[in-house]
Motif scaffolding. Structure first.
Motif, PDB file in Angstrom:
ATOM      1  N   GLN A  61       3.193  49.013  30.314  1.00 13.80           N
ATOM      2  CA  GLN A  61       2.928  49.421  28.938  1.00 13.80           C
ATOM      3  C   GLN A  61       3.034  50.930  28.742  1.00 13.80           C
ATOM      4  N   ASP A  62       3.028  51.722  29.837  1.00 18.18           N
ATOM      5  CA  ASP A  62       3.095  53.178  29.720  1.00 18.18           C
ATOM      6  C   ASP A  62       4.540  53.635  29.708  1.00 18.18           C
ATOM      7  N   PRO A  63       4.939  54.463  28.722  1.00 17.99           N
ATOM      8  CA  PRO A  63       6.305  55.000  28.725  1.00 17.99           C
ATOM      9  C   PRO A  63       6.424  56.106  29.777  1.00 17.99           C
ATOM     10  N   SER A  64       7.656  56.452  30.103  1.00 18.68           N
ATOM     11  CA  SER A  64       7.882  57.505  31.090  1.00 18.68           C
ATOM     12  C   SER A  64       7.467  58.853  30.504  1.00 18.68           C
ATOM     13  N   SER A  65       7.392  59.860  31.369  1.00 18.69           N
ATOM     14  CA  SER A  65       6.949  61.178  30.902  1.00 18.69           C
ATOM     15  C   SER A  65       7.950  61.792  29.920  1.00 18.69           C
ATOM     16  N   SER A  66       9.236  61.540  30.098  1.00 17.29           N
ATOM     17  CA  SER A  66      10.218  62.078  29.154  1.00 17.29           C
ATOM     18  C   SER A  66      10.099  61.397  27.792  1.00 17.29           C
ATOM     19  N   GLN A  67       9.827  60.099  27.798  1.00 18.81           N
ATOM     20  CA  GLN A  67       9.622  59.411  26.520  1.00 18.81           C
ATOM     21  C   GLN A  67       8.359  59.900  25.838  1.00 18.81           C
ATOM     22  N   GLN A  68       7.304  60.166  26.603  1.00 13.40           N
ATOM     23  CA  GLN A  68       6.077  60.704  26.022  1.00 13.40           C
ATOM     24  C   GLN A  68       6.319  62.077  25.414  1.00 13.40           C
ATOM     25  N   ALA A  69       7.117  62.913  26.088  1.00 14.02           N
ATOM     26  CA  ALA A  69       7.415  64.248  25.568  1.00 14.02           C
ATOM     27  C   ALA A  69       8.216  64.166  24.276  1.00 14.02           C
ATOM     28  N   LEU A  70       9.216  63.264  24.244  1.00 12.06           N
ATOM     29  CA  LEU A  70      10.011  63.104  23.024  1.00 12.06           C
ATOM     30  C   LEU A  70       9.153  62.631  21.857  1.00 12.06           C
ATOM     31  N   GLU A  71       8.264  61.687  22.126  1.00 15.77           N
ATOM     32  CA  GLU A  71       7.409  61.179  21.062  1.00 15.77           C
ATOM     33  C   GLU A  71       6.418  62.232  20.586  1.00 15.77           C
ATOM     34  N   ALA A  72       5.940  63.073  21.492  1.00 16.20           N
ATOM     35  CA  ALA A  72       5.007  64.128  21.105  1.00 16.20           C
ATOM     36  C   ALA A  72       5.686  65.188  20.255  1.00 16.20           C
ATOM     37  N   MET A  73       6.948  65.514  20.589  1.00 13.19           N
ATOM     38  CA  MET A  73       7.638  66.573  19.849  1.00 13.19           C
ATOM     39  C   MET A  73       8.282  66.073  18.557  1.00 13.19           C
ATOM     40  N   PHE A  74       8.893  64.924  18.598  1.00 12.39           N
ATOM     41  CA  PHE A  74       9.704  64.492  17.469  1.00 12.39           C
ATOM     42  C   PHE A  74       9.262  63.175  16.846  1.00 12.39           C
ATOM     43  N   GLY A  75       8.205  62.581  17.319  1.00 10.50           N
ATOM     44  CA  GLY A  75       7.744  61.328  16.743  1.00 10.50           C
ATOM     45  C   GLY A  75       8.524  60.128  17.226  1.00 10.50           C
ATOM     46  N   GLY A  76       9.095  60.209  18.387  1.00 10.31           N
ATOM     47  CA  GLY A  76       9.812  59.067  18.944  1.00 10.31           C
ATOM     48  C   GLY A  76      11.311  59.219  18.779  1.00 10.31           C
ATOM     49  N   PRO A  77      12.064  58.426  19.501  1.00 10.47           N
ATOM     50  CA  PRO A  77      13.517  58.531  19.411  1.00 10.47           C
ATOM     51  C   PRO A  77      14.016  58.032  18.053  1.00 10.47           C
ATOM     52  N   ALA A  78      14.941  58.791  17.477  1.00 16.21           N
ATOM     53  CA  ALA A  78      15.524  58.414  16.189  1.00 16.21           C
ATOM     54  C   ALA A  78      17.018  58.675  16.243  1.00 16.21           C
ATOM     55  N   SER A  79      17.773  57.866  15.554  1.00 17.36           N
ATOM     56  CA  SER A  79      19.214  58.070  15.539  1.00 17.36           C
ATOM     57  C   SER A  79      19.553  59.254  14.644  1.00 17.36           C
TER      58      SER A  79
END
Length: 137
Positions: A61-79
């Protein structure tokens, strides 16, 4: 002696009045500490037949550290939008150390003057109170 005992009885009457429940002036609606309430019995949860985790395995259930960083900075991956993709492709590749060289004292900067500063510092609003000033010169 008779007066002293009469005064003692009269002085004791208000103190004894506090023991009664009928004419107590300082009666408050306090909870009765003698009332005992029963609590509901505990219920066992259903068995979900979960398997125990493997030692040292990453949590699913835990995302990787790079995914956590992306979500913290940009609110998650977006196209990216078409305009954004075009702007990035036209800009080309950047230097790897661009952030370090921007703050360097040898980096040349352009002084935009006081006009840009005044535009940025202008108060927000609809401009109904704006005034035009024509400099003499």
């Amino acid at each position: 002696m008779r007066k002293f005992s009469a005064l003692a009885v009269l002085a004791a009457l208000p103190m004894l009045g506090g023991c009664g429940a009928g004419l107590n002036l300082f009666d408050r609606d306090a909870p009765d500490e003698m009332i005992v309430a029963r609590q509901a019995p505990l219920a066992l949860p259903p068995d979900f037949t979960l398997t125990p985790p493997e030692p040292g395995a990453p949590r699913p259930q835990d995302p990787s550290s790079s995914q956590q960083a992306l979500e913290a900075m940009f609110g998650g991956p977006a196209s990216r939008s078409g305009v954004e993709s075009t702007a990035i492709s036209r800009a080309g590749a950047s230097d790897a150390g661009i952030r370090s060289s921007v703050g360097d004292t040898a980096t040349n900067t352009v002084d935009k003057g006081v006009v840009t500063r005044d535009i940025i510092a202008a108060p927000q609003g609809d401009g109904s109170e704006a005034q035009a000033v024509i400099p003499e010169g």
